[in-house]
Write a protein that holds these residues in place. Structure first.
Motif, PDB file in Angstrom:
ATOM      1  N   CYS A  88     -49.963  60.753  29.755  1.00  0.00           N
ATOM      2  CA  CYS A  88     -48.505  60.508  28.498  1.00  0.00           C
ATOM      3  C   CYS A  88     -48.353  61.781  28.172  1.00  0.00           C
ATOM      4  O   CYS A  88     -47.611  61.716  28.206  1.00  0.00           O
ATOM      5  CB  CYS A  88     -48.898  58.916  28.350  1.00  0.00           C
ATOM      6  N   PHE A  89     -49.670  62.426  27.499  1.00  0.00           N
ATOM      7  CA  PHE A  89     -49.459  63.095  26.226  1.00  0.00           C
ATOM      8  C   PHE A  89     -48.596  64.421  27.291  1.00  0.00           C
ATOM      9  O   PHE A  89     -47.430  65.190  25.977  1.00  0.00           O
ATOM     10  CB  PHE A  89     -50.511  63.678  25.250  1.00  0.00           C
ATOM     11  N   LYS A  90     -49.082  64.879  28.725  1.00  0.00           N
ATOM     12  CA  LYS A  90     -48.519  65.596  28.869  1.00  0.00           C
ATOM     13  C   LYS A  90     -47.733  65.597  29.523  1.00  0.00           C
ATOM     14  O   LYS A  90     -47.232  66.863  29.395  1.00  0.00           O
ATOM     15  CB  LYS A  90     -50.323  65.652  30.076  1.00  0.00           C
ATOM     16  N   ASN A  91     -47.022  64.448  29.524  1.00  0.00           N
ATOM     17  CA  ASN A  91     -45.777  64.252  29.356  1.00  0.00           C
ATOM     18  C   ASN A  91     -44.778  63.652  29.138  1.00  0.00           C
ATOM     19  O   ASN A  91     -43.109  63.219  29.449  1.00  0.00           O
ATOM     20  CB  ASN A  91     -45.658  63.491  31.682  1.00  0.00           C
ATOM     21  N   GLY A  92     -44.825  64.533  27.638  1.00  0.00           N
ATOM     22  CA  GLY A  92     -43.925  63.711  27.011  1.00  0.00           C
ATOM     23  C   GLY A  92     -43.681  62.306  26.687  1.00  0.00           C
ATOM     24  O   GLY A  92     -42.963  61.441  26.230  1.00  0.00           O
ATOM     25  N   VAL A  93     -44.489  60.894  26.831  1.00  0.00           N
ATOM     26  CA  VAL A  93     -45.022  59.824  26.394  1.00  0.00           C
ATOM     27  C   VAL A  93     -45.582  59.143  24.931  1.00  0.00           C
ATOM     28  O   VAL A  93     -47.024  59.515  25.365  1.00  0.00           O
ATOM     29  CB  VAL A  93     -45.156  59.359  27.446  1.00  0.00           C
ATOM     30  N   LEU A  94     -45.391  58.859  24.349  1.00  0.00           N
ATOM     31  CA  LEU A  94     -46.357  58.580  23.242  1.00  0.00           C
ATOM     32  C   LEU A  94     -47.554  56.999  23.752  1.00  0.00           C
ATOM     33  O   LEU A  94     -46.465  56.142  23.552  1.00  0.00           O
ATOM     34  CB  LEU A  94     -45.679  57.933  21.792  1.00  0.00           C
ATOM     35  N   PRO A  95     -48.286  57.090  24.082  1.00  0.00           N
ATOM     36  CA  PRO A  95     -49.614  56.305  23.863  1.00  0.00           C
ATOM     37  C   PRO A  95     -49.844  55.922  22.445  1.00  0.00           C
ATOM     38  O   PRO A  95     -50.938  56.563  22.474  1.00  0.00           O
ATOM     39  CB  PRO A  95     -50.480  56.210  24.776  1.00  0.00           C
ATOM     40  N   VAL A  96     -49.074  54.626  22.086  1.00  0.00           N
ATOM     41  CA  VAL A  96     -50.217  54.132  20.685  1.00  0.00           C
ATOM     42  C   VAL A  96     -50.638  53.072  20.815  1.00  0.00           C
ATOM     43  O   VAL A  96     -50.929  52.313  22.120  1.00  0.00           O
ATOM     44  CB  VAL A  96     -48.419  53.527  20.206  1.00  0.00           C
ATOM     45  N   THR A  97     -51.785  53.449  20.704  1.00  0.00           N
ATOM     46  CA  THR A  97     -52.402  52.333  20.112  1.00  0.00           C
ATOM     47  C   THR A  97     -52.990  51.226  19.308  1.00  0.00           C
ATOM     48  O   THR A  97     -53.298  52.176  17.959  1.00  0.00           O
ATOM     49  CB  THR A  97     -54.180  52.786  20.514  1.00  0.00           C
ATOM     50  N   LEU A  98     -53.258  50.300  19.618  1.00  0.00           N
ATOM     51  CA  LEU A  98     -52.513  49.920  17.959  1.00  0.00           C
ATOM     52  C   LEU A  98     -54.357  48.187  18.454  1.00  0.00           C
ATOM     53  O   LEU A  98     -54.121  48.057  20.129  1.00  0.00           O
ATOM     54  CB  LEU A  98     -51.514  48.696  17.794  1.00  0.00           C
ATOM     55  N   PHE A 142     -53.167  67.912  16.792  1.00  0.00           N
ATOM     56  CA  PHE A 142     -52.891  68.589  18.193  1.00  0.00           C
ATOM     57  C   PHE A 142     -51.826  67.623  18.869  1.00  0.00           C
ATOM     58  O   PHE A 142     -50.212  68.433  19.588  1.00  0.00           O
ATOM     59  CB  PHE A 142     -54.025  69.299  18.703  1.00  0.00           C
ATOM     60  N   ARG A 143     -51.672  66.432  19.950  1.00  0.00           N
ATOM     61  CA  ARG A 143     -51.665  65.607  20.846  1.00  0.00           C
ATOM     62  C   ARG A 143     -49.891  65.290  19.476  1.00  0.00           C
ATOM     63  O   ARG A 143     -48.747  65.698  19.945  1.00  0.00           O
ATOM     64  CB  ARG A 143     -51.965  64.593  21.142  1.00  0.00           C
ATOM     65  N   ARG A 144     -49.863  64.821  18.215  1.00  0.00           N
ATOM     66  CA  ARG A 144     -48.863  64.399  18.177  1.00  0.00           C
ATOM     67  C   ARG A 144     -48.212  65.973  17.819  1.00  0.00           C
ATOM     68  O   ARG A 144     -46.571  65.420  18.196  1.00  0.00           O
ATOM     69  CB  ARG A 144     -49.652  64.680  16.194  1.00  0.00           C
ATOM     70  N   GLU A 145     -48.852  67.182  16.914  1.00  0.00           N
ATOM     71  CA  GLU A 145     -47.957  68.590  16.844  1.00  0.00           C
ATOM     72  C   GLU A 145     -46.505  68.230  18.314  1.00  0.00           C
ATOM     73  O   GLU A 145     -45.653  68.739  18.298  1.00  0.00           O
ATOM     74  CB  GLU A 145     -48.290  68.837  16.635  1.00  0.00           C
ATOM     75  N   CYS A 146     -47.944  68.790  19.342  1.00  0.00           N
ATOM     76  CA  CYS A 146     -47.368  69.047  20.845  1.00  0.00           C
ATOM     77  C   CYS A 146     -46.382  68.084  20.929  1.00  0.00           C
ATOM     78  O   CYS A 146     -45.167  68.086  21.682  1.00  0.00           O
ATOM     79  CB  CYS A 146     -48.324  68.916  22.092  1.00  0.00           C
ATOM     80  N   LEU A 147     -46.768  66.570  21.190  1.00  0.00           N
ATOM     81  CA  LEU A 147     -45.326  65.822  21.478  1.00  0.00           C
ATOM     82  C   LEU A 147     -43.922  65.476  20.065  1.00  0.00           C
ATOM     83  O   LEU A 147     -43.239  65.963  20.865  1.00  0.00           O
ATOM     84  CB  LEU A 147     -45.789  64.102  20.950  1.00  0.00           C
TER      85      LEU A 147
END
Length: 182
Positions: A88-98, A142-147
């Motif tokens: 997901c991160f590598k392809n521009g999808v945000l996976p939110v965990t709650l 880091f993942r947040r910045e990439c997205l």
């Protein structure tokens, strides 16, 4: 998430029509009206609300491509399968965990209120609705910045293009001549 027979397109575009294909359609491509994404109230949604271990069995990038191509920009779940989560991160999808109770509350609200809307704010790492609900989520910086910057692995590499070019110039192979040259 994407049946194997559809994992042969030459680009990552076009996979949205195959997302959850075996659940979304009856034989002959007739839409299954009982499948939640075929219900008019959920058409056009950009946030996908799911249950635990989402993406299990969908380790190919095709699954993340299909989610994005279908129109989802964020997924909310209590947990994810590891490979899908990373894809997901590598392809521009945000996976939110709650936590489970928060996800259950979101399901309850979505089912109760037709036209229910969620806003996922990546910058502030919050999820909110129009009735005042506000939930916080954590994300690796880091993942947040990439997205936020729209960077994939290639984009990250290109940010260092000057250093890559300098390294290549410094380490160019030298021609070695053997034998007598006249």
């Amino acid at each position: 998430m994407v049946p194997k027979q559809f994992c042969k397109l030459l680009t990552r575009e076009g996979y949205g029509r195959f997302l959850f294909y075996d659940w979304r359609y009856f034989e002959g491509d007739a839409p299954n009206p009982a499948f939640v994404l075929n219900q008019p109230r959920y058409r056009g949604a950009s946030v996908l609300l799911t249950r635990a271990n989402f993406g299990c069995g969908s380790s190919r990038e095709h699954a993340a491509w299909a989610v994005l191509d279908y129109g989802f920009r964020a997924i909310i779940a209590p947990s994810y399968a590891d490979i899908f989560y990373n894809n997901c991160f590598k392809n521009g999808v945000l996976p939110v965990t709650l936590p489970d109770p928060e996800v259950e509350e979101l399901f309850r609200r979505a089912e109760k209120t037709e036209g229910y809307r969620l806003t996922v704010d990546l910058e502030n790492q919050t999820i909110a609705d129009e009735t005042g609900l506000k939930l916080a989520f954590k994300l690796d910086p880091f993942r947040r910045e990439c997205l936020l910057k729209g960077l994939d692995d290639i984009g990250l590499s290109l940010r260092r293009q000057d250093k890559i070019t300098a390294y290549e110039k410094e380490h160019q192979p030298q021609a070695v001549l053997y034998g007598k040259v006249d």
